[in-house]
Design an enzyme around this catalytic site. Structure first.
Site, PDB file in Angstrom:
ATOM      1  N   GLU A 104       0.831  -1.226   0.000  1.00 16.35           N
ATOM      2  CA  GLU A 104       0.000   0.000   0.000  1.00 16.35           C
ATOM      3  C   GLU A 104       0.859   1.267   0.000  1.00 16.35           C
ATOM      4  OE1 GLU A 104      -2.834   0.525  -0.875  1.00 16.35           O
ATOM      5  OE2 GLU A 104      -3.464  -1.569  -0.853  1.00 16.35           O
TER       6      GLU A 104
HETATM    7  C1  LIG Z   1       3.066  -9.839   0.186  1.00 10.88           C
HETATM    8  C2  LIG Z   1       2.825  -8.733  -0.789  1.00 10.88           C
HETATM    9  C3  LIG Z   1       1.536  -8.421  -1.172  1.00 10.88           C
HETATM   10  C4  LIG Z   1       1.301  -7.410  -2.099  1.00 10.88           C
HETATM   11  N1  LIG Z   1       0.024  -7.180  -2.541  1.00 10.88           N
HETATM   12  C5  LIG Z   1      -0.175  -6.356  -3.616  1.00 10.88           C
HETATM   13  C6  LIG Z   1      -1.441  -6.248  -4.235  1.00 10.88           C
HETATM   14  O1  LIG Z   1      -2.414  -6.876  -3.827  1.00 10.88           O
HETATM   15  N2  LIG Z   1      -1.557  -5.453  -5.325  1.00 10.88           N
HETATM   16  C7  LIG Z   1      -0.520  -4.751  -5.849  1.00 10.88           C
HETATM   17  O2  LIG Z   1      -0.694  -4.051  -6.826  1.00 10.88           O
HETATM   18  N3  LIG Z   1       0.712  -4.820  -5.253  1.00 10.88           N
HETATM   19  C8  LIG Z   1       0.914  -5.609  -4.170  1.00 10.88           C
HETATM   20  N4  LIG Z   1       2.156  -5.716  -3.587  1.00 10.88           N
HETATM   21  C9  LIG Z   1       3.239  -4.925  -4.120  1.00 10.88           C
HETATM   22  C10 LIG Z   1       3.661  -3.792  -3.200  1.00 10.88           C
HETATM   23  O3  LIG Z   1       2.684  -2.778  -3.167  1.00 10.88           O
HETATM   24  C11 LIG Z   1       5.032  -3.314  -3.695  1.00 10.88           C
HETATM   25  O4  LIG Z   1       5.972  -4.322  -3.349  1.00 10.88           O
HETATM   26  C12 LIG Z   1       5.430  -1.984  -3.108  1.00 10.88           C
HETATM   27  O5  LIG Z   1       4.609  -0.957  -3.623  1.00 10.88           O
HETATM   28  C13 LIG Z   1       6.893  -1.626  -3.396  1.00 10.88           C
HETATM   29  O6  LIG Z   1       7.220  -1.818  -4.730  1.00 10.88           O
HETATM   30  P1  LIG Z   1       8.540  -2.694  -5.090  1.00 10.88           P
HETATM   31  O7  LIG Z   1       8.451  -3.968  -4.357  1.00 10.88           O
HETATM   32  O8  LIG Z   1       8.690  -2.720  -6.556  1.00 10.88           O
HETATM   33  O9  LIG Z   1       9.720  -1.877  -4.448  1.00 10.88           O
HETATM   34  P2  LIG Z   1      10.467  -0.634  -5.093  1.00 10.88           P
HETATM   35  O10 LIG Z   1       9.484   0.329  -5.639  1.00 10.88           O
HETATM   36  O11 LIG Z   1      11.551  -1.113  -5.990  1.00 10.88           O
HETATM   37  O12 LIG Z   1      11.109   0.025  -3.794  1.00 10.88           O
HETATM   38  C14 LIG Z   1      12.315  -0.454  -3.189  1.00 10.88           C
HETATM   39  C15 LIG Z   1      12.771   0.575  -2.137  1.00 10.88           C
HETATM   40  O13 LIG Z   1      13.043   1.820  -2.777  1.00 10.88           O
HETATM   41  C16 LIG Z   1      12.239   2.853  -2.218  1.00 10.88           C
HETATM   42  N5  LIG Z   1      11.803   3.738  -3.303  1.00 10.88           N
HETATM   43  C17 LIG Z   1      11.298   3.405  -4.503  1.00 10.88           C
HETATM   44  N6  LIG Z   1      11.040   4.506  -5.216  1.00 10.88           N
HETATM   45  C18 LIG Z   1      11.369   5.568  -4.455  1.00 10.88           C
HETATM   46  C19 LIG Z   1      11.341   6.970  -4.634  1.00 10.88           C
HETATM   47  N7  LIG Z   1      10.880   7.529  -5.752  1.00 10.88           N
HETATM   48  N8  LIG Z   1      11.775   7.737  -3.622  1.00 10.88           N
HETATM   49  C20 LIG Z   1      12.222   7.195  -2.478  1.00 10.88           C
HETATM   50  N9  LIG Z   1      12.279   5.882  -2.246  1.00 10.88           N
HETATM   51  C21 LIG Z   1      11.871   5.067  -3.218  1.00 10.88           C
HETATM   52  C22 LIG Z   1      11.059   2.155  -1.564  1.00 10.88           C
HETATM   53  O14 LIG Z   1      10.502   2.928  -0.501  1.00 10.88           O
HETATM   54  C23 LIG Z   1      11.696   0.868  -1.078  1.00 10.88           C
HETATM   55  O15 LIG Z   1      12.313   1.070   0.148  1.00 10.88           O
HETATM   56  C24 LIG Z   1       2.392  -6.676  -2.621  1.00 10.88           C
HETATM   57  C25 LIG Z   1       3.696  -6.972  -2.210  1.00 10.88           C
HETATM   58  C26 LIG Z   1       3.926  -7.999  -1.322  1.00 10.88           C
HETATM   59  C27 LIG Z   1       5.347  -8.326  -0.933  1.00 10.88           C
END
Ligand SMILES: Cc1cc2nc3c(=O)[nH]c(=O)nc-3n(C[C@H](O)[C@H](O)[C@H](O)COP(=O)(O)OP(=O)(O)OC[C@H]3O[C@@H](n4cnc5c(N)ncnc54)[C@H](O)[C@@H]3O)c2cc1C
Length: 451
Positions: free
Chosen positions: A298
């Site tokens: 989220e």
């Molecule tokens: C168990 C689980 C359930 C989930 N359920 C859903 C779901 O139902 N629907 C759905 O759509 N998604 C879902 N997700 C996805 C989840 O919302 C994402 O994992 C999350 O938004 C982070 O994206 P990412 O994993 O690609 O990390 P990234 O975006 O790659 O982020 C990695 C790190 O970099 C930081 N970061 C990234 N961009 C920036 C920026 N511009 N400025 C500062 N910091 C930054 C982040 O804060 C984080 O610490 C789920 C994930 C998991 C693990």
């Protein structure tokens, strides 16, 4: 098709499909495609979504995936996204199930926790046509998704609080039961009987942290949820507007604070158990594993902090912050009049420090030092969250004091009064320290030679 009725009744399940391998925090990088057909309501979807909670299950007869995708010629970024309902089974107007739609599970993510929920990779259109039904208008997708996401962020904050409350409950019971070591007062007397660990000051400190966090988070969440309801239901338009501003300001703070603290409280519960806490037969290790995800999904807590500093603080030139600050100061004046002067004064200083930190960040923004400002976004959010929880502690103590006078509820009064004392002595100084960090001007980690 009768999607909403069956979803509201719980007959059908639902998911939110935003994330793709190349589009996590940066939702605007979504690549999933939606091609119009002869039927203006129906599009054909192609792409892959990952990490979809409840992406498949057989508890409900149908699942409606709410999918963000880009129509041909749509602009880049979030503004070019549209929202589609993609049912697992196509249906007629009566809701009778028809053919299988082309949204299939390609894999299941193997996770650290929340094993009661299948998190799936979904292929759209890779095993036959995948029909999506447009929700609202084209390019309205992110706006509509945010209607759900703001509520979901409060729901995830509630997960953090609920885990904290459960962890505290288990730890308190265990601490009264587990006998180990002698009471400090018995000195070096080898014949002194062993005592339950709840008698050791360090264990009491850990329990108190769990108690205070879980009780103040609970009331903070209730207040936000009430404002969220009244923001829609109040008969007074100006009040609806004020509450919308309050909910906008608080949502990222409450989401990040309650989820970070849910995890911290769960780890404190493990520490309270000692070695048994680390062992699978006892309940608290699962809480640590389950709690961790809430600070990630989220919108990661880092993204919440950027939303707070980059957007919410800037609305109306700081109007949302000022509205909250005036209300907080009025509450503190009330608390001082009710006999809680020392705590009100300490909290007043923290509110001032928060205002000074907000001004400092605004100054960095004006000087176009965006990186320096965002570097302090998470400490600022944590500071704000700590102050909000402190405000809950003093308000609870005020209510308990009144009830003690009216109805003689002395146990409630003692509990809330001690919470407030502990908060002011142990947690509030952290808010002041975070204020110093925010205003420090330190940019050491921005040195490009480091990482
Ligand atoms: C168990 C689980 C359930 C989930 N359920 C859903 C779901 O139902 N629907 C759905 O759509 N998604 C879902 N997700 C996805 C989840 O919302 C994402 O994992 C999350 O938004 C982070 O994206 P990412 O994993 O690609 O990390 P990234 O975006 O790659 O982020 C990695 C790190 O970099 C930081 N970061 C990234 N961009 C920036 C920026 N511009 N400025 C500062 N910091 C930054 C982040 O804060 C984080 O610490 C789920 C994930 C998991 C693990």
């Amino acid at each position: 098709m009768p999607f909403a009725g069956n979803m509201f009744s719980g007959k059908w399940g639902g998911t939110m499909c935003l994330t793709e391998a190349g589009a996590g925090s940066s939702v605007g990088d979504n690549r999933c495609k939606a091609t119009p057909t002869d039927d203006p309501e129906v599009y054909l979807l192609e792409g892959e979504k990952i990490f979809i909670s409840g992406g498949d299950q057989d508890l409900t007869e149908n699942i409606c995936h709410l999918v963000l995708a880009r129509t041909p010629n749509a602009g880049r970024g979030t503004k070019g996204l549209s929202l589609f309902v993609v049912p697992k089974y196509l249906t007629d107007e009566t809701g009778a199930l028809g053919a299988r739609n082309g949204a299939h599970v390609l894999g299941i993510e193997h996770k650290m926790g929340i094993h009661g929920n299948a998190t799936c990779t979904l292929g759209l259109g890779s095993r036959g046509p995948c029909k999506g039904f447009l929700v609202g208008q084209e390019n309205q997708g992110i706006e509509l998704m945010f209607l759900m996401m703001n509520e979901a962020r409060i729901g995830v904050a509630a997960q953090g609080q609920a885990i904290a409350a459960a962890a505290y409950g288990f730890a308190r019971t265990y601490a009264k039961d587990r006998v180990q070591g002698q009471a400090l007062q018995s000195g070096k007397n080898p014949d002194a009987p062993p005592v339950a660990i709840v008698q050791h000051p360090d264990v009491r400190r850990m329990l108190m942290l769990q108690k205070v966090y879980s009780e103040t988070m609970r009331s903070l969440l209730c207040k936000l949820a009430l404002d969220f309801d009244l923001m829609h239901e109040s008969a007074d338009a100006a009040e609806r507007e004020r509450l919308k501003g309050r909910v906008d300001l608080w949502t990222p703070i409450v989401k990040a604070t309650c989820t970070d603290l849910g995890f911290e409280v769960a780890t404190l519960a493990v520490q309270t158990y000692g070695g048994y806490g680390y062992i699978g037969e006892y309940p608290v290790e699962q809480l640590v594993r389950d709690a961790k995800i809430a600070s990630i999904y989220e919108g990661t807590n880092g993204i919440q902090a950027m939303d707070l500093v980059g957007r919410k603080l800037r609305v109306g030139g700081g109007a949302l912050f000022i509205e909250w600050m005036n209300a907080a100061n009025a509450t503190l004046a009330e608390a001082a009049a009710a006999g809680l002067g020392a705590a009100a004064e300490a909290l007043g200083k923290a509110v001032q420090m928060l205002a000074g930190s907000a001004m400092h960040l605004a100054g960095l923004g004006k000087a176009r030092k965006v990186e320096a400002a965002m570097l302090q976004a998470s400490p600022f959010l944590r500071m704000f969250g700590t102050v909000l929880l402190g405000m809950e502690a003093i308000e609870q103590a005020m209510v308990a004091r009144r009830l003690a006078g009216e109805r003689g509820e002395s146990a409630l009064f003692t509990g809330k009064q001690r919470n407030l004392e502990f908060f002011v002595a142990t947690l509030l100084p952290q808010a002041i320290a975070l204020g110093k960090t925010v205003q420090s001007g330190d940019e050491s980690c921005l040195d490009p030679s480091l990482f």
